[in-house]
Scaffold this motif. Structure first.
Motif, mmCIF file in Angstrom:
data_model
loop_
_atom_site.group_PDB
_atom_site.id
_atom_site.type_symbol
_atom_site.label_atom_id
_atom_site.label_comp_id
_atom_site.label_asym_id
_atom_site.label_seq_id
_atom_site.Cartn_x
_atom_site.Cartn_y
_atom_site.Cartn_z
ATOM 1 N N LEU A 207 0.822 -1.201 0.000
ATOM 2 C CA LEU A 207 0.000 0.000 0.000
ATOM 3 C C LEU A 207 0.859 1.255 0.000
ATOM 4 O O LEU A 207 0.575 2.232 -0.703
ATOM 5 N N GLY A 208 1.918 1.238 0.802
ATOM 6 C CA GLY A 208 2.727 2.434 0.946
ATOM 7 C C GLY A 208 3.589 2.750 -0.256
ATOM 8 O O GLY A 208 3.755 3.923 -0.630
ATOM 9 N N PHE A 209 4.143 1.717 -0.895
ATOM 10 C CA PHE A 209 5.128 1.969 -1.940
ATOM 11 C C PHE A 209 4.586 1.801 -3.360
ATOM 12 O O PHE A 209 5.146 2.374 -4.289
ATOM 13 N N VAL A 210 3.523 1.015 -3.544
ATOM 14 C CA VAL A 210 2.906 0.943 -4.874
ATOM 15 C C VAL A 210 1.835 2.028 -4.935
ATOM 16 O O VAL A 210 0.636 1.770 -5.013
ATOM 17 N N SER A 211 2.282 3.248 -4.858
ATOM 18 C CA SER A 211 1.400 4.411 -4.840
ATOM 19 C C SER A 211 2.176 5.590 -5.399
ATOM 20 O O SER A 211 3.353 5.478 -5.754
ATOM 21 N N ASN A 212 1.509 6.735 -5.445
ATOM 22 C CA ASN A 212 2.188 7.942 -5.896
ATOM 23 C C ASN A 212 2.772 8.721 -4.729
ATOM 24 O O ASN A 212 3.018 9.917 -4.819
ATOM 25 N N GLY A 213 3.006 8.026 -3.617
ATOM 26 C CA GLY A 213 3.519 8.697 -2.450
ATOM 27 C C GLY A 213 4.893 9.298 -2.657
ATOM 28 O O GLY A 213 5.121 10.472 -2.370
ATOM 29 N N PHE A 214 5.811 8.497 -3.181
ATOM 30 C CA PHE A 214 7.199 8.931 -3.278
ATOM 31 C C PHE A 214 7.681 9.113 -4.711
ATOM 32 O O PHE A 214 8.701 9.763 -4.937
ATOM 33 N N VAL A 215 6.995 8.512 -5.666
ATOM 34 C CA VAL A 215 7.357 8.698 -7.073
ATOM 35 C C VAL A 215 6.082 8.887 -7.879
ATOM 36 O O VAL A 215 5.020 8.358 -7.518
ATOM 37 N N PRO A 216 6.127 9.637 -8.975
ATOM 38 C CA PRO A 216 4.927 9.791 -9.818
ATOM 39 C C PRO A 216 4.504 8.459 -10.429
ATOM 40 O O PRO A 216 5.340 7.605 -10.753
ATOM 41 N N ILE A 217 3.207 8.286 -10.585
ATOM 42 C CA ILE A 217 2.688 7.048 -11.167
ATOM 43 C C ILE A 217 3.179 6.870 -12.593
ATOM 44 O O ILE A 217 3.393 5.748 -13.056
ATOM 45 N N SER A 218 3.384 7.966 -13.308
ATOM 46 C CA SER A 218 3.828 7.876 -14.708
ATOM 47 C C SER A 218 5.209 7.241 -14.841
ATOM 48 O O SER A 218 5.577 6.796 -15.924
ATOM 49 N N SER A 219 5.980 7.177 -13.763
ATOM 50 C CA SER A 219 7.305 6.562 -13.819
ATOM 51 C C SER A 219 7.250 5.048 -13.657
ATOM 52 O O SER A 219 8.269 4.372 -13.823
ATOM 53 N N MET A 220 6.074 4.505 -13.345
ATOM 54 C CA MET A 220 5.924 3.068 -13.128
ATOM 55 C C MET A 220 5.614 2.360 -14.442
ATOM 56 O O MET A 220 5.148 2.984 -15.407
ATOM 57 N N PRO A 221 5.832 1.035 -14.517
ATOM 58 C CA PRO A 221 5.420 0.281 -15.701
ATOM 59 C C PRO A 221 3.926 0.439 -15.949
ATOM 60 O O PRO A 221 3.141 0.593 -15.008
ATOM 61 N N GLU A 222 3.527 0.377 -17.210
ATOM 62 C CA GLU A 222 2.118 0.623 -17.548
ATOM 63 C C GLU A 222 1.170 -0.345 -16.851
ATOM 64 O O GLU A 222 0.072 0.042 -16.445
ATOM 65 N N TRP A 223 1.593 -1.611 -16.701
ATOM 66 C CA TRP A 223 0.694 -2.595 -16.078
ATOM 67 C C TRP A 223 0.496 -2.319 -14.581
ATOM 68 O O TRP A 223 -0.509 -2.729 -13.993
ATOM 69 N N LEU A 224 1.444 -1.585 -13.976
ATOM 70 C CA LEU A 224 1.354 -1.308 -12.548
ATOM 71 C C LEU A 224 0.614 -0.004 -12.259
ATOM 72 O O LEU A 224 0.143 0.204 -11.130
ATOM 73 N N GLN A 225 0.489 0.859 -13.253
ATOM 74 C CA GLN A 225 -0.117 2.164 -13.017
ATOM 75 C C GLN A 225 -1.570 2.077 -12.543
ATOM 76 O O GLN A 225 -1.958 2.815 -11.623
#
Length: 274
Positions: free
Chosen positions: A191-209
């Motif tokens: 919950l804490g790290f698979v979020s936009n808390g510390f990095v923008p969502i756009s920087s994540m792989p598309e399937w994880l966004q």
């Protein structure tokens, strides 16, 4: 000998018992200062590390201060992690037989989980206050006035209350404090790290966004940033929780409370029969 219960309605007596257990939880904080200190030191370290170590390494879509961006994430992240301590503390009480002593008292059994969750909410208020001061020292600011700022803090505390009930449920479902701590981390870390808390969502792989966008932590963090007037780090909202973060955060928090309050009470009744 225990004091006889005063006359009154069952609901009024239950409220009194909940207030007594809440007070006990608050007194416990003063008698276990090392636990409170850990709750304060860890998020303070997060604020300092992300503000001074990573501030220049993570560009934000749309620009803005990374320190203002990350401090709100530390608020939500720390409040979520407090739920792990809630579960571990209840598991310790179970293993020491303290819960059994409470059951022997002439009081409403609902007071035990409710009192613990209420005490955790008050502890969250204290932690949030200290973090706010640290955030101000490193450059975080709220820009949209007092009502919006209070709404942002209220939303964070509502989320903290929801996380407290998750922790209460876990703590009452296991007897071993180590298992309670591990079980708590299993849901808090994603919950804490698979979020936009510390990095923008756009920087994540598309399937994880999509996973990150529908994460309750993402909704709470984005809502708080919106109410504080802090950078959102979004190119294009794209997903409904990002376009309507305040509504999404309220729905997530109330939904978690609606689900985990009955589960916690059921776990308490089940624990009684062990």
């Amino acid at each position: 000998m225990t004091e006889p219960r005063v006359a009154g309605s069952g609901f009024a007596l239950a409220l009194r018992d909940c207030a007594v257990m809440t007070r006990r939880g608050m007194l416990r904080l003063g008698r276990v200062p090392d636990e409170l200190a850990f709750n304060l030191v860890q998020p303070i370290l997060f604020v300092l590390l992300f503000s001074y170590v990573f501030a220049g390494a993570i560009p934000l879509p749309g620009g803005g201060s990374f320190r203002e961006y990350v401090v709100v994430a530390v608020f939500a992240h720390s409040l979520a992690f407090m739920g792990v301590g809630t579960g571990t503390g209840l598991a310790v009480d179970m293993s020491r037989g303290l819960i059994d002593r409470f059951r022997a008292l002439p009081m409403a059994h609902v007071a035990v989980p409710v009192g613990r969750a209420n005490a955790e909410l008050l502890r969250a208020l204290l932690v949030t206050g200290v973090l706010s001061i640290v955030g101000l020292l490193v450059g975080w600011r709220a820009h949209l006035g007092v009502p919006s700022t209070l709404a942002g803090f209220g939303l964070l505390l509502l989320f903290a209350y929801a996380m407290a009930w998750v922790g209460v449920t876990i703590g009452l479902s296991v007897r071993n404090p180590e298992v309670a701590g591990t079980a708590g981390l299993l849901w808090v870390l994603p919950l804490g790290f698979v979020s936009n808390g510390f990095v923008p969502i756009s920087s994540m792989p598309e399937w994880l966004q999509p996973v990150a966008a529908w994460n309750p932590v993402t909704a709470v963090v984005t809502a708080a940033r919106t109410l504080f007037g802090n950078p959102l780090g979004l190119d294009d909202p794209g997903f409904w929780p990002l376009a309507h973060p305040v509504q999404a955060a309220v729905i997530w928090s109330l939904g978690l409370i609606a689900v985990f309050v009955p589960l916690a009470l059921l776990a308490f009744r089940s624990a009684r029969s062990r």
